[in-house]
Design a protein around this motif. Structure first.
Motif, PDB file in Angstrom:
ATOM      1  N   VAL A  49       0.827  -1.213   0.000  1.00 40.01           N
ATOM      2  CA  VAL A  49       0.000   0.000   0.000  1.00 40.01           C
ATOM      3  C   VAL A  49       0.861   1.263   0.000  1.00 40.01           C
ATOM      4  N   ILE A  50       1.925   1.268   0.785  1.00 40.02           N
ATOM      5  CA  ILE A  50       2.797   2.449   0.818  1.00 40.02           C
ATOM      6  C   ILE A  50       3.451   2.661  -0.549  1.00 40.02           C
ATOM      7  N   THR A  51       3.916   1.591  -1.157  1.00 43.60           N
ATOM      8  CA  THR A  51       4.547   1.720  -2.478  1.00 43.60           C
ATOM      9  C   THR A  51       3.554   2.268  -3.491  1.00 43.60           C
ATOM     10  N   GLU A  52       2.343   1.741  -3.443  1.00 43.35           N
ATOM     11  CA  GLU A  52       1.299   2.223  -4.353  1.00 43.35           C
ATOM     12  C   GLU A  52       1.050   3.718  -4.142  1.00 43.35           C
ATOM     13  N   ALA A  53       1.005   4.135  -2.882  1.00 45.48           N
ATOM     14  CA  ALA A  53       0.779   5.550  -2.582  1.00 45.48           C
ATOM     15  C   ALA A  53       1.906   6.415  -3.122  1.00 45.48           C
ATOM     16  N   VAL A  54       3.150   5.967  -2.904  1.00 50.54           N
ATOM     17  CA  VAL A  54       4.295   6.758  -3.370  1.00 50.54           C
ATOM     18  C   VAL A  54       4.300   6.836  -4.897  1.00 50.54           C
ATOM     19  N   VAL A  55       4.025   5.719  -5.533  1.00 46.73           N
ATOM     20  CA  VAL A  55       4.033   5.690  -6.995  1.00 46.73           C
ATOM     21  C   VAL A  55       2.937   6.602  -7.553  1.00 46.73           C
ATOM     22  N   THR A  56       1.755   6.505  -6.961  1.00 45.20           N
ATOM     23  CA  THR A  56       0.609   7.268  -7.476  1.00 45.20           C
ATOM     24  C   THR A  56       0.740   8.762  -7.182  1.00 45.20           C
ATOM     25  N   ILE A  57       1.117   9.079  -5.959  1.00 50.18           N
ATOM     26  CA  ILE A  57       1.085  10.479  -5.537  1.00 50.18           C
ATOM     27  C   ILE A  57       2.382  11.207  -5.901  1.00 50.18           C
ATOM     28  N   ALA A  58       3.515  10.507  -5.743  1.00 49.08           N
ATOM     29  CA  ALA A  58       4.791  11.193  -6.002  1.00 49.08           C
ATOM     30  C   ALA A  58       5.348  10.865  -7.387  1.00 49.08           C
ATOM     31  N   HIS A  59       4.618  10.045  -8.133  1.00 48.19           N
ATOM     32  CA  HIS A  59       4.992   9.750  -9.516  1.00 48.19           C
ATOM     33  C   HIS A  59       6.375   9.113  -9.633  1.00 48.19           C
ATOM     34  N   THR A  60       6.597   8.079  -8.857  1.00 49.65           N
ATOM     35  CA  THR A  60       7.825   7.311  -9.006  1.00 49.65           C
ATOM     36  C   THR A  60       7.457   5.969  -9.653  1.00 49.65           C
ATOM     37  N   THR A  61       8.457   5.137  -9.874  1.00 44.94           N
ATOM     38  CA  THR A  61       8.168   3.804 -10.391  1.00 44.94           C
ATOM     39  C   THR A  61       8.212   2.804  -9.243  1.00 44.94           C
TER      40      THR A  61
END
Lengths: 62, 62, 62, 62, 62, 62
Positions: free
Chosen positions: C23-35
């Motif tokens: 869930v944290i990875t998904e949040a970072v990817v979605t919100i901060a636009h990382t891979t």
């Protein structure tokens, strides 16, 4: 996978950091058998006024 | 009690950090059964020139 | 590129950590636009006897 | 040998940091039986906009 | 808000850690004007075999 | 003054850590012009079950 973090006083040039990142990564890959791609090196500049030894800030006059 | 620390390159807006803090805290509270009040999220911006992968600073030209 | 570090008291199951990492990875990817591939999540279990609030270890009797 | 790291919001003066470094080092030396010379204290200023409690950045209006 | 992190070799008793947490928290509250409730102290025991000075692990024979 | 922190999965021998500490210290001293005595290297073993990439713990079956 390894993450290497280097805390130093400010003042190192980009060239010095680039060279340090290269040599440290090479050492980790060679000695700890990791891959370069998975090896991260992070530099943190810590101001002298935020670094104390023996209870004295490095920015304090002696 | 949980302390979450997020290291990223600079460039995220306050709105993005606020949203990240909200979603991460919600995840920790829901999944790890903590309370919101005891959950701290800290962001650390790390400049590209201080972040190396594969021995190469992210600020170095390829 | 983001590195997320989660410090909590011990006691979370592997399933809880796996879910948090997801869930944290998904949040970072979605919100901060990382891979996803560049997003690392590290958990650190900190014993109650090593964690103090208001000057009192969490392991001390009240 | 001990390394003490103090994360706080900005705003402390050099005099406050110097006093904190002195008192913390004295406490570590006296209570944990280390030497002053081997005791390092590092301060890290964390902006309010990078510090969230209960999912809300400390810089966000209530 | 302050988070204080103390890294030391293992060997300190719970009583020593409790006393350190108490004194450090008092110092932070008094000198940096924070509240006890928002002050966290975390101890990390680092094995001698994981701590090197001058390129030599503290666990290596001289 | 530099503090270098190396986070890796467990499994490195004492000999590997000793060699890494030696080589990294030498690199820091040579490239960043510090002294060996002021250079600290700390190793942190992070279990695969506490390390996730792309939202998946390194201990999870693929």
């Amino acid at each position: 996978m390894p993450i290497v973090r280097v805390e130093m006083w400010p003042g190192r040039t980009q060239a010095q950091k680039a060279e340090l990142a290269r040599v440290i990564t090479e050492a980790v890959v060679t000695i700890a058998h990791t891959t370069p791609e998975s090896t991260i090196v992070i530099f943190e500049d810590v101001e002298r006024e935020n670094w104390a030894v023996a209870g004295v800030l490095a920015s304090q006059p002696p």
